[in-house]
Scaffold this motif. Structure first.
Motif, PDB file in Angstrom:
ATOM      1  N   THR A 214     -15.027  -0.701 -10.965  1.00 33.46           N
ATOM      2  CA  THR A 214     -16.225   0.053 -10.611  1.00 33.46           C
ATOM      3  C   THR A 214     -16.373  -0.039  -9.098  1.00 33.46           C
ATOM      4  O   THR A 214     -16.823  -1.044  -8.560  1.00 33.46           O
ATOM      5  N   ALA A 215     -15.948   1.017  -8.426  1.00 32.94           N
ATOM      6  CA  ALA A 215     -15.938   1.000  -6.963  1.00 32.94           C
ATOM      7  C   ALA A 215     -16.020   2.423  -6.447  1.00 32.94           C
ATOM      8  O   ALA A 215     -15.591   3.372  -7.108  1.00 32.94           O
ATOM      9  N   THR A 216     -16.579   2.570  -5.259  1.00 35.54           N
ATOM     10  CA  THR A 216     -16.657   3.880  -4.638  1.00 35.54           C
ATOM     11  C   THR A 216     -15.297   4.263  -4.063  1.00 35.54           C
ATOM     12  O   THR A 216     -14.436   3.392  -3.836  1.00 35.54           O
ATOM     13  N   GLU A 217     -15.103   5.532  -3.793  1.00 34.22           N
ATOM     14  CA  GLU A 217     -13.863   5.984  -3.176  1.00 34.22           C
ATOM     15  C   GLU A 217     -13.667   5.332  -1.812  1.00 34.22           C
ATOM     16  O   GLU A 217     -12.552   4.991  -1.424  1.00 34.22           O
ATOM     17  N   GLU A 218     -14.765   5.140  -1.097  1.00 37.71           N
ATOM     18  CA  GLU A 218     -14.681   4.507   0.215  1.00 37.71           C
ATOM     19  C   GLU A 218     -14.186   3.077   0.101  1.00 37.71           C
ATOM     20  O   GLU A 218     -13.340   2.624   0.891  1.00 37.71           O
ATOM     21  N   GLN A 219     -14.703   2.338  -0.893  1.00 41.70           N
ATOM     22  CA  GLN A 219     -14.258   0.963  -1.098  1.00 41.70           C
ATOM     23  C   GLN A 219     -12.778   0.904  -1.468  1.00 41.70           C
ATOM     24  O   GLN A 219     -12.028   0.070  -0.969  1.00 41.70           O
ATOM     25  N   VAL A 220     -12.376   1.801  -2.352  1.00 46.31           N
ATOM     26  CA  VAL A 220     -10.975   1.827  -2.769  1.00 46.31           C
ATOM     27  C   VAL A 220     -10.074   2.194  -1.603  1.00 46.31           C
ATOM     28  O   VAL A 220      -9.004   1.608  -1.413  1.00 46.31           O
ATOM     29  N   ASP A 221     -10.490   3.144  -0.788  1.00 42.80           N
ATOM     30  CA  ASP A 221      -9.703   3.538   0.384  1.00 42.80           C
ATOM     31  C   ASP A 221      -9.571   2.374   1.367  1.00 42.80           C
ATOM     32  O   ASP A 221      -8.500   2.153   1.947  1.00 42.80           O
ATOM     33  N   THR A 222     -10.671   1.651   1.566  1.00 45.92           N
ATOM     34  CA  THR A 222     -10.648   0.503   2.474  1.00 45.92           C
ATOM     35  C   THR A 222      -9.673  -0.554   1.984  1.00 45.92           C
ATOM     36  O   THR A 222      -8.876  -1.099   2.757  1.00 45.92           O
ATOM     37  N   PHE A 223      -9.729  -0.822   0.681  1.00 42.40           N
ATOM     38  CA  PHE A 223      -8.828  -1.825   0.125  1.00 42.40           C
ATOM     39  C   PHE A 223      -7.380  -1.344   0.195  1.00 42.40           C
ATOM     40  O   PHE A 223      -6.465  -2.120   0.499  1.00 42.40           O
ATOM     41  N   THR A 224      -7.166  -0.070  -0.070  1.00 39.58           N
ATOM     42  CA  THR A 224      -5.811   0.483  -0.010  1.00 39.58           C
ATOM     43  C   THR A 224      -5.237   0.355   1.395  1.00 39.58           C
ATOM     44  O   THR A 224      -4.048   0.050   1.579  1.00 39.58           O
ATOM     45  N   THR A 225      -6.060   0.582   2.406  1.00 33.21           N
ATOM     46  CA  THR A 225      -5.612   0.431   3.798  1.00 33.21           C
ATOM     47  C   THR A 225      -5.162  -0.998   4.064  1.00 33.21           C
ATOM     48  O   THR A 225      -4.132  -1.235   4.714  1.00 33.21           O
ATOM     49  N   LYS A 226      -5.920  -1.963   3.570  1.00 33.01           N
ATOM     50  CA  LYS A 226      -5.537  -3.371   3.722  1.00 33.01           C
ATOM     51  C   LYS A 226      -4.234  -3.654   2.981  1.00 33.01           C
ATOM     52  O   LYS A 226      -3.352  -4.374   3.487  1.00 33.01           O
ATOM     53  N   LEU A 227      -4.115  -3.097   1.788  1.00 32.88           N
ATOM     54  CA  LEU A 227      -2.912  -3.330   0.991  1.00 32.88           C
ATOM     55  C   LEU A 227      -1.676  -2.755   1.678  1.00 32.88           C
ATOM     56  O   LEU A 227      -0.604  -3.373   1.679  1.00 32.88           O
ATOM     57  N   LYS A 228      -1.814  -1.583   2.270  1.00 35.83           N
ATOM     58  CA  LYS A 228      -0.703  -0.994   3.021  1.00 35.83           C
ATOM     59  C   LYS A 228      -0.245  -1.927   4.144  1.00 35.83           C
ATOM     60  O   LYS A 228       0.954  -2.133   4.362  1.00 35.83           O
ATOM     61  N   LYS A 229      -1.208  -2.480   4.868  1.00 37.58           N
ATOM     62  CA  LYS A 229      -0.887  -3.390   5.968  1.00 37.58           C
ATOM     63  C   LYS A 229      -0.186  -4.635   5.442  1.00 37.58           C
ATOM     64  O   LYS A 229       0.788  -5.131   6.038  1.00 37.58           O
ATOM     65  N   LEU A 230      -0.666  -5.144   4.298  1.00 41.75           N
ATOM     66  CA  LEU A 230      -0.057  -6.326   3.694  1.00 41.75           C
ATOM     67  C   LEU A 230       1.376  -6.032   3.246  1.00 41.75           C
ATOM     68  O   LEU A 230       2.275  -6.861   3.419  1.00 41.75           O
ATOM     69  N   VAL A 231       1.599  -4.868   2.675  1.00 44.30           N
ATOM     70  CA  VAL A 231       2.937  -4.471   2.239  1.00 44.30           C
ATOM     71  C   VAL A 231       3.910  -4.487   3.425  1.00 44.30           C
ATOM     72  O   VAL A 231       5.025  -5.020   3.336  1.00 44.30           O
ATOM     73  N   GLU A 232       3.493  -3.923   4.548  1.00 41.64           N
ATOM     74  CA  GLU A 232       4.361  -3.886   5.722  1.00 41.64           C
ATOM     75  C   GLU A 232       4.580  -5.278   6.300  1.00 41.64           C
ATOM     76  O   GLU A 232       5.674  -5.597   6.774  1.00 41.64           O
ATOM     77  N   GLN A 233       3.535  -6.111   6.252  1.00 46.47           N
ATOM     78  CA  GLN A 233       3.671  -7.473   6.774  1.00 46.47           C
ATOM     79  C   GLN A 233       4.675  -8.265   5.942  1.00 46.47           C
ATOM     80  O   GLN A 233       5.487  -9.028   6.472  1.00 46.47           O
ATOM     81  N   THR A 234       4.628  -8.088   4.628  1.00 44.61           N
ATOM     82  CA  THR A 234       5.556  -8.807   3.753  1.00 44.61           C
ATOM     83  C   THR A 234       6.977  -8.317   3.964  1.00 44.61           C
ATOM     84  O   THR A 234       7.926  -9.106   3.992  1.00 44.61           O
ATOM     85  N   LYS A 235       7.130  -7.024   4.101  1.00 46.58           N
ATOM     86  CA  LYS A 235       8.453  -6.456   4.390  1.00 46.58           C
ATOM     87  C   LYS A 235       9.044  -7.084   5.655  1.00 46.58           C
ATOM     88  O   LYS A 235      10.258  -7.335   5.736  1.00 46.58           O
ATOM     89  N   ALA A 236       8.193  -7.366   6.644  1.00 44.36           N
ATOM     90  CA  ALA A 236       8.670  -7.897   7.922  1.00 44.36           C
ATOM     91  C   ALA A 236       9.357  -9.253   7.760  1.00 44.36           C
ATOM     92  O   ALA A 236      10.220  -9.612   8.575  1.00 44.36           O
ATOM     93  N   VAL A 237       8.983 -10.012   6.730  1.00 38.77           N
ATOM     94  CA  VAL A 237       9.626 -11.307   6.502  1.00 38.77           C
ATOM     95  C   VAL A 237      11.112 -11.116   6.254  1.00 38.77           C
ATOM     96  O   VAL A 237      11.959 -11.848   6.778  1.00 38.77           O
ATOM     97  N   TYR A 238      11.451 -10.110   5.440  1.00 34.99           N
ATOM     98  CA  TYR A 238      12.840  -9.890   5.038  1.00 34.99           C
ATOM     99  C   TYR A 238      13.535  -8.791   5.840  1.00 34.99           C
ATOM    100  O   TYR A 238      14.760  -8.676   5.804  1.00 34.99           O
ATOM    101  N   GLY A 239      12.747  -7.950   6.497  1.00 34.95           N
ATOM    102  CA  GLY A 239      13.326  -6.860   7.263  1.00 34.95           C
ATOM    103  C   GLY A 239      13.541  -5.590   6.485  1.00 34.95           C
ATOM    104  O   GLY A 239      13.899  -4.547   7.060  1.00 34.95           O
ATOM    105  N   GLU A 240      13.316  -5.639   5.172  1.00 36.45           N
ATOM    106  CA  GLU A 240      13.496  -4.453   4.344  1.00 36.45           C
ATOM    107  C   GLU A 240      12.861  -4.687   2.975  1.00 36.45           C
ATOM    108  O   GLU A 240      12.611  -5.822   2.568  1.00 36.45           O
ATOM    109  N   PHE A 241      12.598  -3.574   2.289  1.00 32.45           N
ATOM    110  CA  PHE A 241      12.136  -3.644   0.909  1.00 32.45           C
ATOM    111  C   PHE A 241      13.327  -3.805  -0.025  1.00 32.45           C
ATOM    112  O   PHE A 241      14.450  -3.410   0.318  1.00 32.45           O
ATOM    113  N   PRO A 242      13.112  -4.355  -1.213  1.00 34.73           N
ATOM    114  CA  PRO A 242      14.162  -4.279  -2.230  1.00 34.73           C
ATOM    115  C   PRO A 242      14.426  -2.817  -2.600  1.00 34.73           C
ATOM    116  O   PRO A 242      13.605  -1.934  -2.329  1.00 34.73           O
ATOM    117  N   ASP A 243      15.558  -2.592  -3.222  1.00 33.22           N
ATOM    118  CA  ASP A 243      15.889  -1.249  -3.686  1.00 33.22           C
ATOM    119  C   ASP A 243      15.214  -1.058  -5.045  1.00 33.22           C
ATOM    120  O   ASP A 243      15.816  -1.251  -6.102  1.00 33.22           O
TER     121      ASP A 243
END
Length: 602
Positions: A214-243
């Motif tokens: 139960t969340a507004t679109e704005e809340q979901v968008d905000t969380f998604t933005t954070k998740l995107k940043k986290l995804v890229e930060q985790t990728k940086a540990v290994y230098g690439e995503f798995p296939d």
């Protein structure tokens, strides 16, 4: 002629195998009472007794779980719909002794515990972890699987899964049992967010957030933005995503009051359940960080001890201190690197890890390998009897994370590298190749980025062994002082509860504590200290604090209603905290700043 006949037989066998298929049909006519109807169809199967069973373990879990208890009304039919004999030969195992190559099994599934392992069935929300939901046929592990859902009319019908769509409504496939069991599936009113990102080789992957909240679109968008940043930060540990298989990764997340808190990793997805999404400190984001790191570490960088995963029993591993513990370490480290937690909070996390490693008997007397082996009993395993875990077990999550911290600091101070270098080496050798590893191979990999002597010493002392780690010296190289958290605070070393006016010891006393050495234990009732009556926690603390470390106090207590007396020698609390040199006006050198910058950027 014999060769021709043999070739024909082999061809016929291959065609028969190719024609084999397992099909599930799932409907929810009684979803309001948490029931589903499941049909399993096995065609072109060998003409021998067919054995079907429920799993006893689940991917990401290591202990046994009795999923068979929630399956009933099991029946079997032939291709014409005629009832055939099915015998229950164990609590969760069924056998069809005779058939003509086709068997249809039907059963009722109950599910009312939505988390990362179990099943939740409700008209508005279908929550499926496959081992907890689906019976399977033994000997058909590599047979393609199809599944089709008939969704309740009250349900919004949005489906999130890493199963592959077929083009038919609500119908999906999996290449075999291992993949199918690794595909949690959610059906309901899901808020879907999707984005794409590229690997260095130019390959594009799609990421999805499938959120039940139960969340507004704005809340979901905000969380998604954070998740995107986290995804890229985790990728940086290994230098690439798995296939990722089929080029997609899905975060399946149920954040509402109707689920039970959990997080479970899978090959191309994760199942996360939590009561809170938008807490002040974004605690839920930490669960996402941990589970996403797993799509490298454990899903592809995989211990040999759990490969392949056995669904019929517990799965004991020697390496969970790395598979789970190093992931635990990076879950918080990536949050700090991405700026989601500040330096003060991150240092508090590290202090907690050090306290775990230096204080708990499970770390003092047992190795990380021993802790990993204990997962078969503690990983959400259920037992009714009491255990002595406080004196012989420390969670491999925190034991492993504390070990990761030590190795990270060793690499930085000795070799001007971070733990990322080790994880990248493990990824290239075992993850990308998907060749399972052993502890000797891990040691060999560490030697490859350091030297043989260091790797052998580290593994001998801290992986095979349980020697104390000198965190004080290691952290001083980064400009952090290890200090007592509660200077001069005395401890008896007991957990307490009050019941009917009685002050009771509520947990096992730990080895080395004054209470343990005095012979006090769980369920004992404390009566007095130095003839001063104690009936509350506050009264006990007040009585103890009239003394100093090394003093001997007289304790009167009851054990099984028999009044006794003992003496305890008080000790200071050994819990520590981390303090930046700046706070005590100590100089922070450029080298210290460099370590901080390369470590977590603060």
């Amino acid at each position: 002629m014999k060769k021709i006949i043999l070739s024909c037989l082999l061809l016929c066998t291959c065609l028969a195998i190719q024609a084999q298929k397992i099909q599930y049909l799932v409907s929810f006519p009684n979803a309001i009472h948490h029931e589903a109807q499941v049909t399993l169809i096995a065609g072109n199967i060998p003409l021998q007794p067919a054995v079907f069973r429920m799993s006893r373990s689940s991917p990401g879990r290591y202990a046994t779980h009795e999923f068979g208890k929630n399956v009933y009304d099991v029946k079997a039919y032939d291709k014409t719909g005629k009832s055939i004999t099915i015998n229950r030969i164990d609590g969760d195992v069924y056998e069809v002794p005779q058939h003509n190559g086709f068997v249809k099994i039907t059963y009722t599934l109950y599910g009312n515990y939505a988390d990362g392992t179990y099943v939740g069935i409700d008209p508005e929300s279908i929550h499926l972890n496959m081992p907890g939901a689906f019976m399977w046929m033994k000997g058909m592990d590599n047979t393609p699987i199809g599944i089709s859902f008939t969704i309740p009319k009250e349900n919004k019908g949005i489906i999130a899964t890493q199963l592959q769509p077929t083009g038919k409504p609500n119908t999906f496939t999996a290449p075999g049992l291992q993949y199918f069991m690794d595909c949690p599936t959610k059906i309901g009113n899901l808020k879907m967010k999707q984005w794409q990102t590229k690997n260095p080789d130019g390959k594009t992957f799609t990421f999805r957030l499938a959120l039940e909240a139960t969340a507004t679109e704005e809340q979901v968008d905000t969380f998604t933005t954070k998740l995107k940043k986290l995804v890229e930060q985790t990728k940086a540990v290994y230098g690439e995503f798995p296939d990722y298989d089929y080029g997609m990764y899905t975060f399946i997340a149920s954040i509402n009051p109707y689920v039970f808190g959990d997080g479970m990793e899978h090959r191309n997805s994760t199942m996360i359940t939590s009561g809170t999404l938008f807490s002040p400190e974004d605690r839920t984001l930490g669960v996402f960080a941990h589970e996403f790191f797993h799509c490298w570490n454990v899903e592809r960088i995989r211990p040999k001890t759990i490969e392949p995963f056995n669904f019929e029993k517990s799965n004991m591993s020697n390496e969970l201190w790395c598979a789970e513990g190093f992931t635990q370490y990076y879950g918080n480290l990536d949050l700090a690197r991405a700026g989601f937690i500040d330096a003060k909070r991150y240092l508090a996390v590290l202090a907690s890890l050090i306290n775990t490693r230096t204080i708990t008997p499970g770390c003092k007397y047992y190795s990380p390998i021993d802790a990993s082996n204990g997962a078969v009993f503690v990983d959400a395993g259920v037992a009714v009897d009491k255990t002595n875990y406080p004196n012989m077990f420390t969670s491999y999550y925190y034991y492993g994370a504390a070990t990761a911290l030590a190795l990270d600091l060793e690499l930085q101070t000795r070799y001007h590298k971070t733990l990322d270098a080790f994880m990248q080496a493990m990824w290239k050798r075992f993850g990308k190749t998907e060749i399972s590893y052993t502890i000797p191979l891990m040691q060999e990999t560490l030697a490859g980025i350091t030297d043989k002597s260091f790797a052998e010493d580290f593994f001998t002392r801290y992986i095979y062994g349980h020697e104390p780690i000198d965190y004080t010296t290691l952290l001083s190289k980064a400009g952090y002082a290890v200090q007592k958290a509660n200077a001069s605070q005395l401890t008896l070393g007991v957990g307490l509860s009050t019941e009917d006016g009685k002050l009771l010891i509520s947990a096992n006393t730990q080895k080395g504590s004054p209470a343990y050495e005095a012979g006090l234990d769980i369920d004992d009732e404390l009566l007095s200290v130095d003839n001063v009556a104690v009936k509350t926690r506050e009264e006990l603390v007040a009585a103890v604090n009239t003394h100093k470390a090394g003093d001997t106090i007289n304790i009167r207590y009851k054990h099984r209603d028999i009044e006794k007396q003992t003496k305890a020698v008080l000790k200071e609390s050994t819990a520590i905290t981390l303090v930046p040199y700046e706070e005590s006006n100590q100089p922070v050198t450029e080298e210290m700043k460099q370590i901080r910058s390369s470590w977590f950027g603060k």
